[in-house]
Scaffold this motif. Structure first.
Motif, PDB file in Angstrom:
ATOM      1  N   ILE A  51       0.843  -1.195   0.000  1.00 39.39           N
ATOM      2  CA  ILE A  51       0.000   0.000   0.000  1.00 39.39           C
ATOM      3  C   ILE A  51       0.877   1.243   0.000  1.00 39.39           C
ATOM      4  CG2 ILE A  51      -1.698   1.306   1.324  1.00 39.39           C
ATOM      5  CD1 ILE A  51      -2.747  -1.329   2.398  1.00 39.39           C
ATOM      6  N   THR A  52       0.569   2.180  -0.870  1.00 43.61           N
ATOM      7  CA  THR A  52       1.309   3.439  -0.915  1.00 43.61           C
ATOM      8  C   THR A  52       0.342   4.594  -0.717  1.00 43.61           C
ATOM      9  OG1 THR A  52       1.062   3.572  -3.308  1.00 43.61           O
ATOM     10  CG2 THR A  52       3.047   2.524  -2.487  1.00 43.61           C
ATOM     11  N   TRP A  53       0.859   5.714  -0.216  1.00 43.92           N
ATOM     12  CA  TRP A  53       0.051   6.905   0.014  1.00 43.92           C
ATOM     13  C   TRP A  53      -0.330   7.534  -1.313  1.00 43.92           C
ATOM     14  CZ3 TRP A  53      -2.703   9.206   3.582  1.00 43.92           C
ATOM     15  CH2 TRP A  53      -3.097  10.514   3.353  1.00 43.92           C
ATOM     16  N   ARG A  54      -1.577   7.949  -1.428  1.00 48.61           N
ATOM     17  CA  ARG A  54      -2.015   8.685  -2.603  1.00 48.61           C
ATOM     18  C   ARG A  54      -3.107   9.651  -2.186  1.00 48.61           C
ATOM     19  NH1 ARG A  54      -6.412   5.585  -5.827  1.00 48.61           N
ATOM     20  NH2 ARG A  54      -7.229   4.192  -4.243  1.00 48.61           N
ATOM     21  N   ASN A  55      -3.180  10.760  -2.868  1.00 47.24           N
ATOM     22  CA  ASN A  55      -4.172  11.778  -2.577  1.00 47.24           C
ATOM     23  C   ASN A  55      -5.466  11.419  -3.298  1.00 47.24           C
ATOM     24  OD1 ASN A  55      -5.528  14.036  -1.842  1.00 47.24           O
ATOM     25  ND2 ASN A  55      -4.290  15.469  -3.027  1.00 47.24           N
TER      26      ASN A  55
END
Length: 93
Positions: A51-55
């Motif tokens: 999981i990666t951060w995304r806006n």
């Protein structure tokens, strides 16, 4: 007139019975979910490693007219909105 009173009482009794049954079913379901959450063990980090951060947006703050911070007061901000006046936060949020 007595027949009307009896039918009204019957309708109220049925409504109370249905409401009690619905509450019992909902409360039982919530309790089962809570116990299942408590009894689950630690989460394996490999499950969420990708999981990666995304806006997700919104990419603008909406209808904000102006924002400013207070000099010398960390976490204090004021925001002016066209239809809602001036708002103040003391927790940086």
């Amino acid at each position: 007139m007595p027949a009307l009173k009896n039918s009204t009482t019957l309708v109220r009794a049925r409504a109370i019975s249905i409401a009690t049954l619905a509450f019992a079913l909902i409360a039982g379901d919530v309790g089962a979910q809570a116990s299942a959450t408590r009894n689950s063990g630690p989460i394996d980090p490999h499950l969420y490693a990708g999981i990666t951060w995304r806006n997700l947006g919104p990419f603008r703050g909406g209808r904000i007219a102006a924002v400013t911070g207070a000099i010398g007061q960390p976490g204090v901000f004021y925001a002016g909105l066209p239809a809602a006046g001036v708002w103040k936060t003391t927790s940086a949020g």
